[in-house]
Design a protein around this motif. Structure first.
Motif, PDB file in Angstrom:
ATOM      1  N   GLY A 117      15.752  22.624  24.758  1.00  9.29           N
ATOM      2  CA  GLY A 117      15.737  23.145  26.120  1.00  9.29           C
ATOM      3  C   GLY A 117      16.894  24.074  26.414  1.00  9.29           C
ATOM      4  N   GLU A 118      17.159  24.238  27.670  1.00  4.80           N
ATOM      5  CA  GLU A 118      18.154  25.203  28.128  1.00  4.80           C
ATOM      6  C   GLU A 118      19.593  24.780  27.888  1.00  4.80           C
ATOM      7  OE1 GLU A 118      17.802  22.095  31.101  1.00  4.80           O
ATOM      8  OE2 GLU A 118      16.242  23.238  30.103  1.00  4.80           O
ATOM      9  N   HIS A 119      19.836  23.528  27.563  1.00  4.88           N
ATOM     10  CA  HIS A 119      21.210  23.044  27.380  1.00  4.88           C
ATOM     11  C   HIS A 119      21.771  23.592  26.065  1.00  4.88           C
ATOM     12  CE1 HIS A 119      24.650  20.403  27.289  1.00  4.88           C
ATOM     13  NE2 HIS A 119      24.342  20.001  28.514  1.00  4.88           N
ATOM     14  N   PRO A 120      22.886  24.328  26.100  1.00  2.00           N
ATOM     15  CA  PRO A 120      23.371  25.019  24.889  1.00  2.00           C
ATOM     16  C   PRO A 120      23.884  24.108  23.772  1.00  2.00           C
ATOM     17  CG  PRO A 120      24.936  25.268  26.693  1.00  2.00           C
ATOM     18  CD  PRO A 120      23.718  24.588  27.268  1.00  2.00           C
ATOM     19  N   VAL A 121      24.305  22.901  24.078  1.00  2.00           N
ATOM     20  CA  VAL A 121      24.860  22.043  23.026  1.00  2.00           C
ATOM     21  C   VAL A 121      23.941  20.881  22.661  1.00  2.00           C
ATOM     22  CG1 VAL A 121      27.268  22.590  23.546  1.00  2.00           C
ATOM     23  CG2 VAL A 121      26.175  20.654  24.688  1.00  2.00           C
ATOM     24  N   LEU A 122      22.693  20.955  23.078  1.00  3.90           N
ATOM     25  CA  LEU A 122      21.772  19.850  22.828  1.00  3.90           C
ATOM     26  C   LEU A 122      20.567  20.327  22.041  1.00  3.90           C
ATOM     27  CD1 LEU A 122      20.866  16.927  23.246  1.00  3.90           C
ATOM     28  CD2 LEU A 122      19.917  17.617  25.452  1.00  3.90           C
ATOM     29  N   ALA A 123      20.435  19.786  20.853  1.00  2.00           N
ATOM     30  CA  ALA A 123      19.246  20.019  20.028  1.00  2.00           C
ATOM     31  C   ALA A 123      18.837  18.676  19.454  1.00  2.00           C
ATOM     32  CB  ALA A 123      19.548  21.009  18.908  1.00  2.00           C
ATOM     33  N   ILE A 124      17.580  18.322  19.643  1.00  2.00           N
ATOM     34  CA  ILE A 124      17.049  17.073  19.104  1.00  2.00           C
ATOM     35  C   ILE A 124      15.842  17.434  18.250  1.00  2.00           C
ATOM     36  CG2 ILE A 124      16.127  14.797  19.635  1.00  2.00           C
ATOM     37  CD1 ILE A 124      17.408  15.028  22.410  1.00  2.00           C
ATOM     38  N   PRO A 125      15.806  16.979  16.986  1.00  2.00           N
ATOM     39  CA  PRO A 125      16.756  16.074  16.353  1.00  2.00           C
ATOM     40  C   PRO A 125      18.119  16.743  16.136  1.00  2.00           C
ATOM     41  CG  PRO A 125      15.052  16.748  14.789  1.00  2.00           C
ATOM     42  CD  PRO A 125      14.693  17.338  16.109  1.00  2.00           C
ATOM     43  N   HIS A 126      19.134  15.888  16.017  1.00  2.00           N
ATOM     44  CA  HIS A 126      20.496  16.376  15.787  1.00  2.00           C
ATOM     45  C   HIS A 126      20.502  17.239  14.530  1.00  2.00           C
ATOM     46  CE1 HIS A 126      24.779  16.326  14.817  1.00  2.00           C
ATOM     47  NE2 HIS A 126      24.983  15.964  16.074  1.00  2.00           N
ATOM     48  N   VAL A 127      21.150  18.394  14.610  1.00  2.00           N
ATOM     49  CA  VAL A 127      21.065  19.375  13.523  1.00  2.00           C
ATOM     50  C   VAL A 127      21.634  18.880  12.197  1.00  2.00           C
ATOM     51  CG1 VAL A 127      20.973  21.383  15.048  1.00  2.00           C
ATOM     52  CG2 VAL A 127      23.185  20.522  14.284  1.00  2.00           C
ATOM     53  N   SER A 128      22.604  17.979  12.213  1.00  2.00           N
ATOM     54  CA  SER A 128      23.234  17.515  10.965  1.00  2.00           C
ATOM     55  C   SER A 128      22.776  16.132  10.528  1.00  2.00           C
ATOM     56  CB  SER A 128      24.758  17.505  11.132  1.00  2.00           C
ATOM     57  OG  SER A 128      25.219  18.783  11.474  1.00  2.00           O
ATOM     58  N   MET A 129      21.880  15.539  11.264  1.00  2.00           N
ATOM     59  CA  MET A 129      21.466  14.160  10.994  1.00  2.00           C
ATOM     60  C   MET A 129      20.999  13.951   9.554  1.00  2.00           C
ATOM     61  SD  MET A 129      18.211  12.262  12.733  1.00  2.00           S
ATOM     62  CE  MET A 129      17.035  13.294  11.853  1.00  2.00           C
ATOM     63  N   ARG A 130      20.241  14.886   9.012  1.00  2.00           N
ATOM     64  CA  ARG A 130      19.637  14.713   7.690  1.00  2.00           C
ATOM     65  C   ARG A 130      20.640  14.751   6.553  1.00  2.00           C
ATOM     66  NH1 ARG A 130      17.443  18.325  10.510  1.00  2.00           N
ATOM     67  NH2 ARG A 130      15.561  17.829  11.679  1.00  2.00           N
ATOM     68  N   GLU A 131      21.865  15.208   6.807  1.00  2.00           N
ATOM     69  CA  GLU A 131      22.882  15.329   5.753  1.00  2.00           C
ATOM     70  C   GLU A 131      23.996  14.296   5.876  1.00  2.00           C
ATOM     71  OE1 GLU A 131      23.610  19.000   7.411  1.00  2.00           O
ATOM     72  OE2 GLU A 131      21.499  19.409   7.053  1.00  2.00           O
ATOM     73  N   ARG A 132      23.831  13.315   6.722  1.00  2.00           N
ATOM     74  CA  ARG A 132      24.924  12.380   6.982  1.00  2.00           C
ATOM     75  C   ARG A 132      24.548  10.942   6.672  1.00  2.00           C
ATOM     76  NH1 ARG A 132      27.372  15.114  12.495  1.00  2.00           N
ATOM     77  NH2 ARG A 132      28.299  16.890  11.405  1.00  2.00           N
ATOM     78  N   ASN A 133      25.126  10.434   5.583  1.00  2.00           N
ATOM     79  CA  ASN A 133      24.914   9.036   5.209  1.00  2.00           C
ATOM     80  C   ASN A 133      25.376   8.080   6.292  1.00  2.00           C
ATOM     81  OD1 ASN A 133      23.599   8.468   2.772  1.00  2.00           O
ATOM     82  ND2 ASN A 133      25.329   9.258   1.603  1.00  2.00           N
TER      83      ASN A 133
END
Length: 175
Positions: A117-133
């Motif tokens: 959406g319009e919120h500049p710091v919010l993206a779901i799913p989290h952009v780095s989630m897939r690379e973080r154990n």
């Protein structure tokens, strides 16, 4: 999308700085999970707390966990609420990225799928989630079958893909 419909959210929690009242980062996460329980937020599952190495400039190890919550709040409203909890526990959003912090709360996934959406710091799913154990490991404890709306893979599958041996690792392992 606000209203009376409840959404499920997977929230990441992290801390690597002592707090004068909460104490250790581990205690900070336990208190933060309690603080998330509000009239319009229900925490109904939480992972165990693990330790992980810091990313970026900070050298302090992190305590990490994830929580599964339910709320009628839409993602921007929930993010504002998470930021207020961080502020309550001494988080200041200034200066260097990835520096030591008392508390970091991130929305990883929500039952509505993708949010850009319009919120500049919010993206779901989290952009780095897939690379973080330190995110996927705890998430497999409480939401192993939740599907990433981008890849279509479950949390469990993402975790196993991230941790499978790399081709070079297989060549170097003794048989």
């Amino acid at each position: 999308m606000a209203g009376n419909t409840n959404h499920l959210y997977l929230i990441a929690l992290g801390s690597n700085q002592r707090h004068e009242l909460a104490g250790s980062p581990r205690n900070m996460l336990e208190q933060a999970i309690e603080a998330l329980e509000m009239p319009d937020i229900d925490v109904f599952a939480q992972s165990s707390i693990i330790e992980s190495a810091a990313i970026g400039a900070s050298r302090r190890r992190y305590a990490n966990a994830v929580a599964l919550i339910s709320s009628h709040l839409d993602p921007p409203a929930l993010l504002r609420r998470l930021h207020s909890v961080e502020t309550h526990f001494g988080r200041r959003r200034i200066g260097q990225r990835w520096r030591a912090r008392t508390l970091d709360l991130d929305i990883l996934l929500w039952s509505g799928g993708i949010w850009s959406g319009e919120h500049p710091v919010l993206a779901i799913p989290h952009v780095s989630m897939r690379e973080r154990n330190f995110v996927l490991g705890p998430a497999t404890e409480i939401a192993p079958d939740w599907r990433d709306p981008v890849s279509g893979l479950t949390i469990r599958q993402l975790f196993h893909r991230l941790n499978r041996p790399k081709p070079l690792d297989r060549l170097q392992s003794p048989h």
